[in-house]
Every structure is written in structure tokens, then in C-alpha cells.
Scaffold this motif. Sequence first.
Motif, PDB file in Angstrom:
ATOM      1  N   GLU A 196      -6.427 -10.569   4.598  1.00 32.52           N
ATOM      2  CA  GLU A 196      -6.802  -9.451   3.736  1.00 32.52           C
ATOM      3  C   GLU A 196      -6.236  -9.611   2.326  1.00 32.52           C
ATOM      4  OE1 GLU A 196      -8.886  -7.137   4.540  1.00 32.52           O
ATOM      5  OE2 GLU A 196      -9.054  -7.621   6.677  1.00 32.52           O
ATOM      6  N   CYS A 197      -5.420 -10.615   2.119  1.00 32.95           N
ATOM      7  CA  CYS A 197      -4.724 -10.750   0.838  1.00 32.95           C
ATOM      8  C   CYS A 197      -4.991 -12.091   0.176  1.00 32.95           C
ATOM      9  CB  CYS A 197      -3.226 -10.557   1.053  1.00 32.95           C
ATOM     10  SG  CYS A 197      -2.800  -8.926   1.716  1.00 32.95           S
ATOM     11  N   TRP A 229      -0.257   0.477   5.004  1.00 32.22           N
ATOM     12  CA  TRP A 229      -1.597   0.080   4.585  1.00 32.22           C
ATOM     13  C   TRP A 229      -2.328  -0.389   5.841  1.00 32.22           C
ATOM     14  CZ3 TRP A 229      -2.557  -0.680  -0.970  1.00 32.22           C
ATOM     15  CH2 TRP A 229      -1.422  -0.449  -1.762  1.00 32.22           C
ATOM     16  N   VAL A 239      -7.602  -0.599   0.861  1.00 30.90           N
ATOM     17  CA  VAL A 239      -7.744  -1.897   1.529  1.00 30.90           C
ATOM     18  C   VAL A 239      -8.966  -1.910   2.452  1.00 30.90           C
ATOM     19  CG1 VAL A 239      -5.348  -2.620   1.329  1.00 30.90           C
ATOM     20  CG2 VAL A 239      -6.032  -1.189   3.282  1.00 30.90           C
ATOM     21  N   ARG A 254     -11.900  -2.616   0.077  1.00 32.42           N
ATOM     22  CA  ARG A 254     -11.846  -4.021  -0.325  1.00 32.42           C
ATOM     23  C   ARG A 254     -12.359  -4.912   0.809  1.00 32.42           C
ATOM     24  NH1 ARG A 254      -8.425  -8.542  -0.458  1.00 32.42           N
ATOM     25  NH2 ARG A 254      -8.526  -9.660  -2.455  1.00 32.42           N
ATOM     26  N   HIS A 255     -11.917  -4.635   2.017  1.00 32.33           N
ATOM     27  CA  HIS A 255     -12.343  -5.394   3.198  1.00 32.33           C
ATOM     28  C   HIS A 255     -13.868  -5.350   3.360  1.00 32.33           C
ATOM     29  CE1 HIS A 255     -12.163  -6.827   7.401  1.00 32.33           C
ATOM     30  NE2 HIS A 255     -13.071  -5.913   7.647  1.00 32.33           N
ATOM     31  N   ILE A 278      -6.372  -3.878  -6.578  1.00 39.02           N
ATOM     32  CA  ILE A 278      -5.707  -2.676  -6.060  1.00 39.02           C
ATOM     33  C   ILE A 278      -4.836  -2.107  -7.168  1.00 39.02           C
ATOM     34  CG2 ILE A 278      -4.077  -1.804  -4.348  1.00 39.02           C
ATOM     35  CD1 ILE A 278      -4.986  -4.228  -2.589  1.00 39.02           C
TER      36      ILE A 278
END
Length: 236
Positions: free
Chosen positions: A108-109, A150, A164, A167-168, A182
Amino acid sequence: MSRAFKTWLPSRLTRRDTCRLIMAIFVKFEVILREGSKSEPANCSHRISPRMGKMKKVVFAAVVSAVAMFGSVDMAFANRPTQIVVQERVSSRGPQSFQAFCAFNPRECQPGGESKIALDDGVLRLLTRVNARVNRAIRPKLDNPLIQVWRVNPSAGDCKSYVVSKRHELIRAGLPPSALRIAYVKTRDGEGHAVLVVKTHDGDLTLDNLTGEIKHFRQTGYRVVGMSGADPRRWG
């Protein structure tokens, strides 16, 4: 264990959330201990004093022991009602709770693709659709001030989880991760908040759990405290 304490504890916990809970609590105590170390005599060494090192070991052992003892503890420390909005300090790697999120959710990052995208009707419809869908899907619920979490697509959460999750979903829909930033912000009322900012060649657009409208960031009235870069693990 007292009945009151049992009532305070939530009922279920997955192994994944147990790990997140340990990390979140330890990260918070790291901050507390670091602040406490300021009372130590000043010197030029960056080493941790023996007293502070011992305290850290004790805190970590206590956290692990508590979770081992109360295996039914849920992340829903956040289930406890609170009216306090706590916004963490933002370092060059982001808020500490976000660093913990990335440690447990590295996919995710990840950065990738263009840092800005072309804005057309199709993209705007996608942003509007995802913003509305996630806003409907997640029930608003503030985290406990001591444990900031989160989570992607939870049933309930605060602004961080909305960010998040959006964003995903946008990455799944094909938008480049590096264009999705973010932002930790302050509202006009001075409250801490988080939003997703989409970098486009026509300006920065904002996806916000407080509204279904996609606005240019400059129209929100928010003041940036910190924002992720093209690499979400690097903040400025």
C-alpha cells in the motif's frame, strides 16, 4: 479481571490486527519515551541513556504481555467514544502511525508511474465515484487518541482510513500511485484532518470524507501540516 475491564475490552481480534495493535502502542510509547528523554541531562551523545533504555524494554515487554494475555483485544480501542482529535507530528517519513501501516502493508506504500496525471472527464468521474463509494462504505468513528490506526476498507474508521482506502481503490482502477498523495491538514477550525490529494496537470484535487464534492485543494481552506511525496514513504 474486573467486569468493568472486560466490558472495556472489545470481543474479537485477528492475528493481523494484533500485530498492528502491538506496533501502534509501541510507536506511541516511543514518542512518550522520547519526550521524556528531553528531561535527561544534555550531552552531545545520541546514545539512549541506560535509564531510558531500560524503560523502553519494560514498556515493550508490558505491551507484548498484555496482548498475549488479552488475545481478544481488538483494534477497537477506537470504539471507545472520544471527542478529541489528535494529530501526530509529521517527520520526513510521515506520521509514526503511517510508518507502522507501511511496515505491515508494504504494497500500500509503493510509488510508481507519473507524479501528475492528465485530468479529463473520465478521471473526474472516477474520482467522484470512488470518493462517494468509500465515504458511504466506512462508518465515521474516531480513533482513540492514544492509538492512531490506518486501515484499508474497514467497516468503520476516521479520516486516515478513508484516505488509504481511496488511494487503494484508485490504484486498482489504474491511476499511478505516485500521483496520489496523503495530506495531513488543519481545517479552518484548527482541527486535525487527513485527505487524499490527486496531482494533475490542472491542479491538485482533493478527495475528502467530509464532502462528496471533488475540489481543488486551494478551495478547501485547509492548511497543510505534511504531505507525502511521489514516494508515500517520503513526506514534506
